[in-house]
Design a protein around this motif. Structure first.
Motif, PDB file in Angstrom:
ATOM      1  N   GLU A  26       0.831  -1.205   0.000  1.00  0.00           N
ATOM      2  CA  GLU A  26       0.000   0.000   0.000  1.00  0.00           C
ATOM      3  C   GLU A  26       0.866   1.256   0.000  1.00  0.00           C
ATOM      4  OE1 GLU A  26      -2.101   3.385   1.409  1.00  0.00           O
ATOM      5  OE2 GLU A  26      -0.722   2.289   2.727  1.00  0.00           O
ATOM      6  N   TYR A  58      -7.796   8.217  -5.396  1.00  0.00           N
ATOM      7  CA  TYR A  58      -7.343   7.247  -4.401  1.00  0.00           C
ATOM      8  C   TYR A  58      -7.692   7.710  -2.994  1.00  0.00           C
ATOM      9  CZ  TYR A  58      -4.197   4.026  -1.959  1.00  0.00           C
ATOM     10  OH  TYR A  58      -3.684   3.057  -1.117  1.00  0.00           O
ATOM     11  N   TRP A  85     -10.086  -8.147  -0.466  1.00  0.00           N
ATOM     12  CA  TRP A  85      -9.734  -6.812  -0.942  1.00  0.00           C
ATOM     13  C   TRP A  85      -8.288  -6.707  -1.390  1.00  0.00           C
ATOM     14  CZ3 TRP A  85     -13.320  -3.625  -2.456  1.00  0.00           C
ATOM     15  CH2 TRP A  85     -14.616  -3.818  -1.969  1.00  0.00           C
ATOM     16  N   PHE A  89      -7.358  -5.152  -4.925  1.00  0.00           N
ATOM     17  CA  PHE A  89      -6.227  -4.236  -5.042  1.00  0.00           C
ATOM     18  C   PHE A  89      -5.327  -4.672  -6.190  1.00  0.00           C
ATOM     19  CE2 PHE A  89      -2.176  -2.334  -4.098  1.00  0.00           C
ATOM     20  CZ  PHE A  89      -2.444  -1.170  -3.401  1.00  0.00           C
ATOM     21  N   SER A  93      -4.974  -2.394  -9.647  1.00  0.00           N
ATOM     22  CA  SER A  93      -3.654  -1.819  -9.854  1.00  0.00           C
ATOM     23  C   SER A  93      -3.153  -2.188 -11.243  1.00  0.00           C
ATOM     24  CB  SER A  93      -2.674  -2.315  -8.789  1.00  0.00           C
ATOM     25  OG  SER A  93      -1.405  -1.719  -8.958  1.00  0.00           O
ATOM     26  N   THR A 112      -8.892   1.111  -6.283  1.00  0.00           N
ATOM     27  CA  THR A 112      -7.706   0.692  -5.532  1.00  0.00           C
ATOM     28  C   THR A 112      -7.716   1.312  -4.136  1.00  0.00           C
ATOM     29  OG1 THR A 112      -6.435   0.556  -7.594  1.00  0.00           O
ATOM     30  CG2 THR A 112      -5.185   0.595  -5.556  1.00  0.00           C
ATOM     31  N   ALA A 115     -10.206  -0.582  -2.055  1.00  0.00           N
ATOM     32  CA  ALA A 115      -9.625  -1.865  -1.652  1.00  0.00           C
ATOM     33  C   ALA A 115      -8.670  -1.684  -0.472  1.00  0.00           C
ATOM     34  CB  ALA A 115      -8.891  -2.500  -2.834  1.00  0.00           C
ATOM     35  N   ALA A 116      -7.842  -0.641  -0.529  1.00  0.00           N
ATOM     36  CA  ALA A 116      -6.923  -0.376   0.579  1.00  0.00           C
ATOM     37  C   ALA A 116      -7.680  -0.037   1.856  1.00  0.00           C
ATOM     38  CB  ALA A 116      -5.980   0.776   0.207  1.00  0.00           C
TER      39      ALA A 116
END
Length: 478
Positions: A26, A58, A85, A89, A93, A112, A115-116
């Motif tokens: 991350e 983001y 997740w 990610f 990505s 993304t 997901a983070a």
């Protein structure tokens, strides 16, 4: 304390390395993209607004869904949320690397970020729940925090190297790392006996209102970077976010199964930790952004040279897992955290008289102090995030911490941008000036001093942190 409580076996190290791999992923993902932005703009012909949106998308996904992500880990299972997740990610990505239009990048970065927002608090909760409280957990969290901070600093260098081979590798490289982490996680990770609450209903209204509120607040913060030109719209969006946040609080007070137990905010250490994290990240993000502009726009340094200049900050990758846990066990979280924040304030203060012809030797003391600061502060912040919190709410506590950090990062960049742009406008110029850089650098120093004051207030409390009330007991009071 038994040997098993102070030493980690091979499997425990394997679990820790898997979780560290995800948080490193991350951090390095964000840092590499920041370095690649000029190359992306040139190749795809993006406007300044679209390019800014690539970063903002983001932030919106991360900040908007973090609170929901943290609670989902508690309600639906930490391992399940982490693996699901992490896969999302990985996929998005990779899709970002195939983008041929600006909107494709915007969508990829937003998802993304989402997901983070789910993966990160689940990962922190897994670290906390898989290692017993005491020296072993402190050591695990020290390694975890050092890896997180190291991912960002090393990502600046990695991004500079990858951009020279083509900016798309900035998106493809994390896919390779994510695939390795995912395969290892499937084999090694367990929920470690997590009891998933059997709620009769999911707090859908709370989830929608909280996510919408955080999305609006994140967008409003991002809009602040446009200075006076976009101030009206930014304030309107922020006001709408605050109103929705108020609605969310009313919903949580009335629902039988709240998304967020409001009583958790009665924990003074938790509130103090999140305020310190917010200010700490405001200061670092603002400083890093201003230094990048100074080196690349005023001095003409390349992205790789800029990354190498800040590489010494990555000393925390070594010190955080080795020195910091020992210091925490010896002096306690608050004292170590305070030392780290004070070093950050000193680092920023030393950079304030920056000159147009400064040598790297003149910049080095600030970089070294900043590396030491992260070594001492990031780990204790992570440790304190769940201090005194019921085990069933580790995910929520992690979500609160990372929400504070993400908003701090966004606010720090937006604030220093607004200050520097205002300076340029006041002087009737159009290009970045050294005066604008210096004025922008005042904000990180101020934020770090405030963080130190808030952290120091914890020293007046009792050394032992009171146990937070149980969810059931506080829910009846709320």
């Amino acid at each position: 304390m038994s040997t098993s409580n102070t030493r980690m076996d091979g499997r425990a190290w394997g679990v820790l390395f898997v979780l560290c791999g995800a948080i490193f992923l991350e951090g390095i993902d964000v840092a590499m993209l920041n370095v690649a932005l000029p190359a992306i703009r040139q190749d795809l012909g993006l406007s300044t607004g679209t390019l800014s949106g690539v970063v903002s998308a983001y932030v919106l996904g991360y900040g908007g869904f973090m609170l929901l992500g943290g609670r989902a880990a508690d309600l639906l299972g930490r391992r399940r949320m982490f693996l699901l997740w992490l896969l999302v990610f990985l996929i998005f990505s990779g899709l970002g690397g195939f983008a041929t239009e600006g909107w494709m990048l915007l969508v990829a970065r937003f998802v993304t970020g989402v997901a983070a927002a789910f993966m990160t608090p689940a990962g922190l909760a897994l670290v906390t729940s898989n290692f017993p409280e005491g020296p072993q957990r402190n050591k695990a969290l020290g390694v975890y925090a050092g890896t997180a901070a190291g991912g960002f600093s090393l990502g600046l260098v990695a991004g500079g190297l990858l951009v020279s081979a083509g900016w798309r590798w900035v998106f493809f490289a994390p896919v390779i790392l994510a695939a390795v982490v995912l395969l290892a996680a499937v084999a090694l990770l367990k929920d470690n006996g997590q009891e998933i609450p059997k709620a009769h209903s999911f707090d859908l209204a709370g989830a929608v209102s909280a996510t919408a509120a955080l999305l609006l607040l994140a967008y409003g913060v991002v809009r602040l970077e446009h200075g006076m030109e976009g101030l009206g719209s930014a304030l309107a969006v922020l006001a709408a976010g605050v109103i929705l946040l108020g609605i969310f609080v009313l919903i949580e007070r009335r629902t039988a199964n709240p998304l967020v137990r409001l009583g958790i905010l009665r924990s003074a250490p938790l509130v103090r930790t999140n305020l310190a994290a917010l200010l700490f990240m405001i200061s670092f993000a603002g400083f890093q952004f201003m230094v990048t502009l100074y080196l690349q726009e005023l001095r003409g340094w390349t992205p790789l040279q800029t990354g190498l200049a800040m590489l010494v900050v990555g000393i925390d990758t070594i010190l955080a897992p080795t020195l910091t846990p020992w210091l925490v066990n010896r002096f306690g979280n608050v004292r170590v955290l305070l030392g780290g924040v004070i070093l950050a304030a000193l680092a920023y203060a030393l950079f304030l008289p920056v000159a147009p012809d400064w040598t790297y030797a003149a910049m080095l003391p600030s970089m070294v102090l900043l590396g030491l600061s992260f070594s001492l502060a990031y780990g204790p912040l992570t440790m304190a995030a769940t201090d005194g919190v019921d085990e069933q709410e580790y995910g929520l506590a992690g979500g609160l911490l990372y929400t504070s950090m993400q908003f701090g990062t966004a606010l720090g960049i937006s604030a220093v941008t607004a200050v520097s742009m205002a300076t340029i406008s006041t002087r009737g110029g159009e290009e970045l000036s050294l005066e604008a850089i210096r004025n922008g650098l005042l904000l990180p120093a101020t934020a770090a001093i405030l963080a130190a004051l808030i952290t120091a207030s914890g020293l007046r409390r009792k050394t032992t942190t009171p146990q937070a009330p149980t969810p059931a007991a506080v829910h009846t009071a709320v």
